[in-house]
Scaffold this active site. Structure first.
Site, PDB file in Angstrom:
ATOM      1  N   GLU A 163      14.950  -7.512   7.479  1.00 35.62           N
ATOM      2  CA  GLU A 163      15.696  -8.537   8.213  1.00 35.62           C
ATOM      3  C   GLU A 163      15.090  -8.888   9.578  1.00 35.62           C
ATOM      4  OE1 GLU A 163      19.768  -7.217   8.375  1.00 35.62           O
ATOM      5  OE2 GLU A 163      19.979  -7.181   6.217  1.00 35.62           O
TER       6      GLU A 163
ATOM      7  N   GLU B 224      19.894  -5.499  -0.548  1.00 31.34           N
ATOM      8  CA  GLU B 224      21.184  -5.042  -0.025  1.00 31.34           C
ATOM      9  C   GLU B 224      22.266  -6.010  -0.474  1.00 31.34           C
ATOM     10  OE1 GLU B 224      21.447  -4.492   4.199  1.00 31.34           O
ATOM     11  OE2 GLU B 224      19.500  -3.483   4.305  1.00 31.34           O
TER      12      GLU B 224
HETATM   13  O1  IFM Z   1      23.798  -1.773   7.837  1.00 33.45           O
HETATM   14  C1  IFM Z   1      23.132  -2.992   7.801  1.00 33.45           C
HETATM   15  C2  IFM Z   1      21.675  -2.795   7.409  1.00 33.45           C
HETATM   16  O2  IFM Z   1      21.029  -1.915   8.263  1.00 33.45           O
HETATM   17  C3  IFM Z   1      20.964  -4.118   7.448  1.00 33.45           C
HETATM   18  N1  IFM Z   1      21.650  -5.103   6.655  1.00 33.45           N
HETATM   19  C4  IFM Z   1      23.060  -5.276   6.883  1.00 33.45           C
HETATM   20  C5  IFM Z   1      23.763  -3.930   6.800  1.00 33.45           C
HETATM   21  C6  IFM Z   1      25.273  -4.103   7.030  1.00 33.45           C
HETATM   22  O3  IFM Z   1      25.497  -4.662   8.273  1.00 33.45           O
END
Ligand code: IFM
Length: 489
Positions: free
Chosen positions: A172, A386
């Protein structure tokens, strides 16, 4: 009521990866063990008010000491892939120079144990824990950091690439550069537009150089990177709102993807920043263009964007803080200079429920992102790296955690992925965020994203209903794979 997990996997290719995801700083703890150097998050956690309730990650989920037990959990869960991250300050305590053998040995053991358990390791090289010494030298706003990253990436992949196939360079980039250098809400806590703009280009170059350094040593690796992506919808059909949404799309979704995959920065972005603010050097954009082997996708919400009733301004229309809820949830950057910002919310449109983060539950967002990336950049392999939700939950009187909302969340999001596959997106895996509750950055331990619950006082791991549900799904997927293999042999 959700459908059975088995039914859900039936529509996916047999080789589809079903996994869970974590990151080093959020789970490992042991921040001073075996020669690890301090990271920007260790420093940020000491800033009064930076982290909710004054939480820190010195212990986190104690995964550094409990990794074997955790690999057993993963095996029992039945995942075929485990996405974790490597902590740069364990490998190079100051971010440069010699490799810290004890730090590397931790991941070496982890990789072996995962493989032995029949789980593909899927490491990310940078999930936000920059060695503090590099930040002291300018951090991601300093060009040299791109080369330091390339050295580090080459060293880790040289050591583990004989056993690890899939690598994500970054997690990210838009989130950690904007929140870390512009809004000051994440480490290193800087609030500087020039530093943010520099960091965008340095991180882009770090992708390009890291990718090439890894491939030079091990050409067979599959090297990609992972991006937070969200569909951006205009709040109304007015030209101003439509423009605001397309601007948000350019910045949130394409600021890193476009230079990497197409060799240019989004025009709307370039037009909104001072000339020269990226410190581009001749040849940079040719070098930036990188044939990533896959794109990792993290999608948690859609963004509904309004120009806030203002007409499209001239310059600068750049600074906006991503607020998931126009009614006030989420942080707000404190800028001394005047700014115009598109605001995000639902604006009276149909909306989904909300998670404990205040994020709208909108499963279609994942479909839109997966098909959108395919449309813009071609049929590149995609992994959902994710997908998940936080809810406030504690064990009930029976000691169990009945998190039906999380099951419904994953079920709907997996269906959304399936629709994207049917629409032509080359999606190859789904990773639930997260294996267990962990350190949620500036929100500390309050939001609980895990399939497993952690009692942070005792480190006891308890399976939530969603973990049992995901287990059935993973085991169903494994059984299908076995069937196909036995028919083929
Ligand atoms: O916990 C975070 C992760 O580190 C990066 N993506 C979003 C998740 C939830 O906020």
């Amino acid at each position: 009521m959700y459908r059975s997990a088995d039914h859900l996997v039936a529509g996916f290719p047999q080789t589809f990866m079903w996994g869970v995801s974590t990151s080093a700083y959020q789970i490992e703890g042991a921040v001073e063990r075996d020669g690890r150097g301090p990271s920007i998050w260790d420093t940020f956690c000491t800033v009064p008010g930076a982290i909710e309730r004054g939480d820190d990650a010195r212990m986190a989920c104690d995964h550094y000491h409990r990794w074997r037990e955790d690999v057993d959990l993963l095996q029992t869960l039945g995942v075929s892939s485990y996405r974790f991250s490597v902590a740069w300050p364990r490998i190079q305590p100051t971010g440069r120079g010699e490799i810290n053998a004890a730090g590397l040995a931790f991941y070496d053991r982890l990789v072996d144990a995962l493989l032995e358990a029949g789980i593909a390791p899927f490491p990310t090289l940078y999930h936000w824990d920059l060695p503090q010494a590099l930040e002291d030298a300018g951090g991601w706003a300093e060009r040299d950091t791109a080369d330091r990253f390339a050295d580090y990436a080459a060293a880790v992949s040289a050591a583990l690439g004989d056993r690890v196939t899939h690598w994500s360079l970054f997690n990210e980039p838009f989130i950690f550069t904007s929140r870390g250098y512009l809004f000051g809400r994440y480490a290193p806590g800087r609030r500087s537009l020039p530093a943010f703009l520099k960091s965008v280009h340095v991180v882009t170059m770090a992708h390009a150089r890291g990718y090439r350094a890894m491939k030079a040593g091990r050409p067979g690796l599959s090297v990609g990177s992972t991006f937070a992506l969200a569909p951006c919808e205009p709040a109304t059909d007015t030209p101003d709102d439509r423009w605001a949404a397309s601007y948000a799309d350019a910045v949130f979704n394409h600021l890193f993807l476009q230079p990497l995959l197409a060799g240019s920065y989004p025009r709307a972005f370039l037009e909104s920043i001072p000339v020269g603010a990226l410190y581009l050097k001749a040849g940079d954009l040719d070098e930036a263009r990188t044939p990533l082997d896959f794109v990792g996708v993290n999608t948690y919400y859609r963004l509904v964007v309004s120009a806030g009733g203002r007409s499209r301004p001239a310059l600068p229309y750049f600074l906006f803080d991503l607020r998931s809820d126009a009614r006030g949830a989420g942080g707000h950057a404190d800028f001394s200079s005047p700014r115009v910002e598109p605001v995000m919310g639902s604006f009276g449109r149909e909306e989904g429920g909300r998670t404990a983060m205040g994020w709208e539950i909108w499963p279609r967002a994942l479909y839109d992102v997966l098909t959108g990336v395919t449309q813009v950049y071609g049929r590149i392999p995609l992994y959902v790296c994710e997908s998940g939700c936080a809810f406030d939950e504690t064990p009930g009187e029976d000691g169990r955690i009945h998190d039906a909302a999380r099951i419904a969340y994953h079920e709907q999001h997996i269906q959304s992925v399936l629709r994207a596959v049917h629409s032509g997106a080359d999606v190859r895996g789904y990773h639930a965020w997260s294996l267990y509750d962990n350190f949620e950055w500036a929100s500390g331990y309050r939001p609980r994203f895990g399939l497993l619950h952690i009692d942070f006082a005792t480190q006891r791991r308890t399976w939530k209903d969603s973990a049992y549900w995901y287990q059935r799904l993973c085991h169903g997927a494994r059984a299908r794979l076995r069937d196909v293999r036995s028919v083929a042999s």
